[in-house]
Design an enzyme around this catalytic site. Structure first.
Site, PDB file in Angstrom:
ATOM      1  N   LYS A 129      -4.052   8.078   8.239  1.00  0.00           N
ATOM      2  CA  LYS A 129      -4.655   9.361   7.895  1.00  0.00           C
ATOM      3  C   LYS A 129      -4.545  10.332   9.093  1.00  0.00           C
ATOM      4  O   LYS A 129      -4.042   9.970  10.144  1.00  0.00           O
ATOM      5  CB  LYS A 129      -6.105   9.154   7.435  1.00  0.00           C
ATOM      6  CG  LYS A 129      -6.227   8.262   6.170  1.00  0.00           C
ATOM      7  CD  LYS A 129      -5.632   8.907   4.965  1.00  0.00           C
ATOM      8  CE  LYS A 129      -5.652   8.251   3.605  1.00  0.00           C
ATOM      9  NZ  LYS A 129      -6.170   6.992   3.264  1.00  0.00           N
TER      10      LYS A 129
HETATM   11  C1  LIG Z   1      -6.839   6.256   1.978  1.00  0.00           C
HETATM   12  C2  LIG Z   1      -7.538   6.710   0.731  1.00  0.00           C
HETATM   13  C3  LIG Z   1      -8.805   6.216   0.364  1.00  0.00           C
HETATM   14  C4  LIG Z   1      -9.453   5.057   1.025  1.00  0.00           C
HETATM   15  O1  LIG Z   1      -9.689   5.210   2.354  1.00  0.00           O
HETATM   16  P1  LIG Z   1     -10.163   3.935   3.197  1.00  0.00           P
HETATM   17  O2  LIG Z   1     -10.709   4.532   4.448  1.00  0.00           O
HETATM   18  O3  LIG Z   1      -8.938   3.083   3.435  1.00  0.00           O
HETATM   19  O4  LIG Z   1     -11.191   3.199   2.405  1.00  0.00           O
HETATM   20  C5  LIG Z   1      -9.459   6.802  -0.706  1.00  0.00           C
HETATM   21  N1  LIG Z   1      -8.877   7.784  -1.427  1.00  0.00           N
HETATM   22  C6  LIG Z   1      -7.653   8.250  -1.140  1.00  0.00           C
HETATM   23  C7  LIG Z   1      -7.089   9.356  -1.962  1.00  0.00           C
HETATM   24  C8  LIG Z   1      -6.928   7.711  -0.065  1.00  0.00           C
HETATM   25  O5  LIG Z   1      -5.693   8.155   0.200  1.00  0.00           O
END
Ligand SMILES: *Cc1c(COP(=O)(O)O)cnc(C)c1O
Length: 384
Positions: free
Chosen positions: A186
């Site tokens: 991210k």
């Molecule tokens: C990455 C992601 C998540 C989950 O995030 P985590 O921190 O890995 O639990 C939720 N929604 C979307 C759209 C994502 O891309």
């Protein structure tokens, strides 16, 4: 000919993160404590608008806590887009409620307020808009709809740090809760982690208690309190979703770099937009002039004129040492969601059309211009 493999995504971690983690280790406090506290404060300060920020060990945990705090439970429906990661919908099931999975806007791949309006039933309690790739959803229309039907809004902002909608940062809009992700790929990372953001003090307090076993005071508070540290009170059957200081240490330093990261992501997106012109490719839309795309992802779609399939293009790029991905295999195509809710592809024409033609190109701050030129060159050769 292929000097090295260019991965689809890589975090940018520097000596600052290394030093902060070492300082955390040396401090002796490695679970949730002063660094998690500072990370929350710095994140809330960055967003502004007087929000509460609560660190958790994933966005998935944060979404679960958000819906729990809103009292979502068995018999309730929550509207989610099909073009998302399974986490957005699974948290609804954790609470015994049902996600109502809907098609998306054909251009933005975000929730379409008209489609959402048609999905509202007497059981609908909430909407979870996902700012796909970092492009803000049509929040004004969604808020209007939520208001008209008495629905709560929880933004899945996993892609949206820092996204702006009509001048305001996502996290400071009028939703009940916004949840960010710090997963490794991210826009900023803590390895695993997330942040729950809300303006509502009662929601903040419920999330604070439920992220750590339903205990009314966290371990660091107890450790540093004047009262005897063995004392604590369990007020609910909570979860184990706290963010350790080891992870918060990384987050503290990542957050300090976010403005530079954004500038680089914007520059990469611009270079793709220029370099990939005049190809049988539909390029992602930028945000409107009063808004801001976070450019977490750069998803492109092959048009009908392309002489290669999506799978073919992914394979050929891999042969040239270029990693790509697909965001997302729509929820309605996964066996669990398809079978549990008897979903058929015909119910999702826009997501279906996009899915078969989409791939996400590498876009991350550690890419050099020449890394990106390699991607552009390869895509041009394969499509011309
Ligand atoms: C990455 C992601 C998540 C989950 O995030 P985590 O921190 O890995 O639990 C939720 N929604 C979307 C759209 C994502 O891309």
């Amino acid at each position: 000919m292929n000097p090295s493999f260019l991965p689809f995504a890589l975090p940018e971690l520097g000596e600052e993160e290394v030093d902060e983690v070492i300082a955390c280790l040396r401090s002796g406090w490695i679970t949730t404590g002063p660094r998690a506290r500072r990370f929350e404060q710095a994140f809330a300060d960055y967003l502004g608008g007087g929000v509460h920020a609560l660190a958790v060990n994933s966005a998935t945990a944060g979404l679960h806590l958000a819906l729990e705090a809103l009292g979502i439970g068995a018999g309730d429906e929550v509207i989610v887009p099909t073009m998302t990661f399974t986490a957005t919908a699974e948290v609804v099931r954790y609470l015994g409620a049902d996600p109502v999975i809907v098609d998306v806007d054909p251009v933005t791949l975000n929730l379409d307020p008209l489609t959402v309006a048609r999905a509202v039933t007497p059981r609908t309690r909430a909407i979870i808009p996902v700012h796909y790739a970092g492009l803000p959803c049509a929040m004004d229309a969604l808020f209007e709809l939520a208001e008209a039907h008495g629905l709560r809004v929880v933004e899945d902002a996993a892609h949206a740090f820092p996204t702006r909608y009509r001048g305001r940062l996502v996290g400071t809009l009028d939703s009940d809760v916004t949840v960010f992700s710090f997963y490794a790929n991210k826009t900023i990372t803590t390895g695993e982690g997330g942040m729950v953001v809300t303006r509502d003090p009662a929601i903040a307090e419920r999330v604070r208690v439920m992220r750590l076993h339903g205990i009314s005071q966290d371990a660091f508070e107890r450790y540093t309190a004047q009262r005897p540290s063995w004392h604590y009170l369990v007020v609910a059957p909570g979860y184990k979703y706290n963010l350790p200081d080891l992870a918060a240490a990384v987050g503290l330093q990542q957050l300090r770099k976010i403005d530079r990261f954004l500038v680089r992501r914007q520059a990469l997106a611009r270079r793709y937009a220029e370099g990939l012109q005049c190809l049988p490719l539909q390029l992602p839309l930028d945000a409107a002039a009063d808004s801001q795309h976070a450019w977490h992802l750069y998803p492109v779609r092959l048009t009908r004129e392309a002489a290669i399939t999506r799978d073919g293009l992914i394979e050929k790029l891999a042969e040239r040492g270029i990693g790509t991905s697909v965001h997302f295999i729509p929820l309605h195509r996964h066996p669990y969601w398809r079978d549990h809710y008897q979903l058929r592809p015909e119910q999702f024409p826009h997501a279906e059309a996009a899915y078969h033609r989409m791939l996400s190109l590498p876009l991350y701050t550690r890419m050099s211009d020449s890394d990106q030129d390699r991607v552009i060159q390869a895509v041009r050769e394969l499509l011309c």
